[in-house]
Design an enzyme around this catalytic site. Structure first.
Site, PDB file in Angstrom:
ATOM      1  N   ARG A  55       0.801  -1.224   0.000  1.00  0.00           N
ATOM      2  CA  ARG A  55       0.000   0.000   0.000  1.00  0.00           C
ATOM      3  C   ARG A  55       0.830   1.269   0.000  1.00  0.00           C
ATOM      4  NH1 ARG A  55      -3.014  -3.678   1.511  1.00  0.00           N
ATOM      5  NH2 ARG A  55      -1.184  -4.360   2.625  1.00  0.00           N
ATOM      6  N   THR A  56       1.778   1.348   0.944  1.00  0.00           N
ATOM      7  CA  THR A  56       2.504   2.612   1.094  1.00  0.00           C
ATOM      8  C   THR A  56       3.291   2.905  -0.182  1.00  0.00           C
ATOM      9  OG1 THR A  56       2.634   2.109   3.440  1.00  0.00           O
ATOM     10  CG2 THR A  56       4.023   3.893   2.649  1.00  0.00           C
ATOM     11  N   LYS A  84      25.876  -5.104   0.381  1.00  0.00           N
ATOM     12  CA  LYS A  84      27.334  -5.206   0.513  1.00  0.00           C
ATOM     13  C   LYS A  84      27.823  -4.465   1.753  1.00  0.00           C
ATOM     14  CE  LYS A  84      28.024  -5.070  -4.508  1.00  0.00           C
ATOM     15  NZ  LYS A  84      28.479  -4.180  -5.603  1.00  0.00           N
ATOM     16  N   ARG A 106      11.635   3.626   3.374  1.00  0.00           N
ATOM     17  CA  ARG A 106      11.180   2.621   4.346  1.00  0.00           C
ATOM     18  C   ARG A 106      12.354   1.708   4.645  1.00  0.00           C
ATOM     19  NH1 ARG A 106       5.799  -1.115   4.442  1.00  0.00           N
ATOM     20  NH2 ARG A 106       4.950   0.892   5.056  1.00  0.00           N
ATOM     21  N   HIS A 142       5.509   5.682  11.532  1.00  0.00           N
ATOM     22  CA  HIS A 142       4.906   5.585  10.195  1.00  0.00           C
ATOM     23  C   HIS A 142       3.993   6.814  10.028  1.00  0.00           C
ATOM     24  CE1 HIS A 142       3.553   4.032   6.514  1.00  0.00           C
ATOM     25  NE2 HIS A 142       3.214   2.808   6.848  1.00  0.00           N
TER      26      HIS A 142
HETATM   27  C1  NCD Z   1       1.843  -1.376   8.091  1.00  0.00           C
HETATM   28  C2  NCD Z   1       3.336  -1.165   8.208  1.00  0.00           C
HETATM   29  O1  NCD Z   1       4.101  -1.391   7.271  1.00  0.00           O
HETATM   30  O2  NCD Z   1       3.718  -0.702   9.268  1.00  0.00           O
HETATM   31  N1  NCD Z   1       1.345  -1.374   6.816  1.00  0.00           N
HETATM   32  C3  NCD Z   1       1.177  -0.215   6.105  1.00  0.00           C
HETATM   33  O3  NCD Z   1       2.102   0.513   5.859  1.00  0.00           O
HETATM   34  N2  NCD Z   1      -0.050   0.086   5.711  1.00  0.00           N
HETATM   35  C4  NCD Z   1       1.295  -2.406   9.019  1.00  0.00           C
HETATM   36  C5  NCD Z   1       1.830  -3.810   9.065  1.00  0.00           C
HETATM   37  O4  NCD Z   1       2.776  -4.183   8.395  1.00  0.00           O
HETATM   38  O5  NCD Z   1       1.256  -4.571   9.842  1.00  0.00           O
END
Ligand code: NCD
Length: 495
Positions: A55-56, A84, A106, A142
């Site tokens: 999703r993100t 590496k 991320r 997040h």
């Molecule tokens: C979450 C995450 O990556 O923290 N998902 C998201 O970004 N919508 C939740 C999860 O992984 O459980």
């Protein structure tokens, strides 16, 4: 002030959140059209998802496409030089050098986005401006998810104040609940119910400033909530195999459970859902998780639009406080008392009343903070050995060294009983007591193994100190945002 970087919900004021939400809200019609009125073909967004994401990642991509931006992306660390052993800092430098305007990151490394934002900003000789957006850093934060969660509540409930919200599932390892809870502190009349099994409860630091009305292991505790925020057990972050087995499938929200809750309850979930959302409620109108995920596109359009049009506001590291001496304890005396147990020093510092056996630790702290040279001491360090003191205290004589106040205050923070006598070479003696320093820099490693300071030798530890002399100090890692008691830092260091 709201910086250009989006790093953590803990950085935001109520005004910041309302502003970012209004940007997302204004983008809803453009997200529906899949095209914003203005297009930005010269702007480049790098989407670096070094941890799994559906999703993100894809909503950032759709948001960038809607704005007509150029896109470069990574899915996983495989195939990059991170494998590496290249650092996040150097990865960030490269991405900046290759013309990114926005860097969505991320990573499993906690505090990584904050660190990279500093590194890129401060890169010598480069005028490159890159806005760093945290797409999730390990167990920590997040923030862009929080914005879409808040926008969903605002749209579906009609308000962000005066409602009751329950959080259920893994509240110890999931970053979405922690980020959202930190933002909810700013809204009046929000009551919080927490439901999680033993071993995955919300850490105490996230409870600060919240009105928690109930904590339980049972789903029954959620029966009067307006919103229930369901989370997945983060098995990839739970080390203990027994706990992993115990929590798997622990909470399943199905039609039967839903019937025991408020009729109008809204069921949210950041997704992915593994087993928490039962098939028999997937089409129930009370389940709004998919609509919640869709709100990621307008929210992220709002966030990506800022770098295309707004002025860059850098992030600044917290600064040390200049004057740290507690006046009432500062005594200046013109007469140096005769010294009984050791040779008097001409000029320098005497640190007295050190707990027995801890003088070497004090010396280590002084070396780490750069005020003493470790292996080739410029200053003469003398450990006082006297039968009279034996087992009572250590005394340290530092010839020709006057310790800066900030460092002396740091040593006193960890050894509150010590007294510090500065002896400048004018024959006077100055006894100083200190308030807590604002920061403890470079002296202790961060006990959190996932913290960026344990992954990048360039990243020096910074702990922000809170509390005053009446309360025990609490130290918050500036990067991974974990809170530690003073004893945890000294203890973890000795392990
Ligand atoms: C979450 C995450 O990556 O923290 N998902 C998201 O970004 N919508 C939740 C999860 O992984 O459980």
């Amino acid at each position: 002030m709201l910086t250009s970087h989006i790093i953590s919900t803990a950085d935001w004021t109520r005004q910041d959140i309302d502003f970012l939400l209004s940007l997302g809200e204004s983008m809803i019609p453009h997200a529906d059209n899949r095209r914003f009125s203005a297009q930005f073909p010269d702007r480049k967004a790098v989407l670096a998802f070094f941890e799994p994401s559906t999703r993100t990642h894809k909503s950032f991509k759709q948001a960038a496409l809607n704005l007509g931006m150029r896109i470069d992306e990574f899915s996983g660390a495989e195939g990059t030089s991170l494998m590496k052993g290249e650092s996040l800092a150097d990865t960030g430098r490269m991405i900046a050098g290759q013309g990114a305007d926005v860097f969505v990151l991320r990573t499993t490394i906690e505090g990584g986005p904050r660190w990279v934002a500093h590194v890129i900003q401060e890169s010598e000789g480069r005028k490159k401006i890159v806005w760093v957006l945290n797409g999730g850093d390990g167990r920590n934060q997040h923030p862009t998810q929080t914005l879409l969660d808040l926008l969903t509540i605002k749209i579906r409930l009609g308000r962000l104040e005066n409602f009751r919200i329950g959080f259920v599932g893994d509240l110890a390892n999931g970053r979405t609940a922690m980020s959202l809870l930190q933002a909810l502190r700013h809204y009046e009349g929000v009551e919080v119910v927490l439901v999680s099994p033993k071993g995955t409860e919300l850490p105490a630091q996230y409870k600060i400033g919240l009105n928690i009305i109930r904590e339980s292991e049972s789903l029954d505790a959620l029966s009067d909530c307006d919103v229930v925020y369901v989370t997945r057990f983060q098995l990839e972050r739970i080390q203990d195999p027994i706990l992993r087995r115990e929590v798997q499938g622990k909470y399943i929200i199905n039609a039967k459970v839903l019937n025991t809750w408020k009729k109008t309850v809204l069921i949210m979930h950041p997704l992915p859902s593994v087993a928490e959302i039962a098939p028999d409620i997937k089409n129930d109108p009370r389940l709004i998780a998919y609509n919640q995920a869709d709100n990621g596109i307008p929210v992220r359009m709002g966030l990506l639009h800022r770098p295309c049009v707004a002025e860059f506001i850098p992030i600044t590291r917290p600064a040390q406080v200049a004057c740290l001496a507690r006046n009432e304890e500062q005594q200046i005396s013109n007469e140096r008392k005769p010294v009984k147990h050791f040779q008097p020093i001409v000029d320098g510092t005497v640190i007295d009343h050190i707990p027995p056996g801890s003088a070497t630790e004090v010396v280590r702290m002084l070396c780490q903070s750069g005020c003493l040279e470790g292996d080739r001491p410029r200053q003469l360090v003398q450990y006082v050995k006297s039968r009279e003191y034996e087992g009572m205290k250590d005394v340290l004589l530092l010839h020709h060294l006057v310790i800066p106040d900030a460092i002396a205050a740091t040593v006193q923070l960890f050894f509150p009983k010590i007294t510090i006598n500065q002896l400048p070479d004018n024959g006077t003696i100055v006894k100083k007591g200190y308030t807590y320093p604002k920061l403890v820099e470079s002296v202790f490693p961060c006990p959190n193994a996932a913290c960026v300071t344990n992954h990048d030798p360039e990243a020096k530890t910074i702990f922000v100190v809170s509390g005053d002399q009446r309360n025990l100090p609490i130290l918050t890692c500036y990067y991974c945002e974990r809170l530690f008691a003073r004893e945890t830092l000294t203890g973890s260091h000795h392990q």
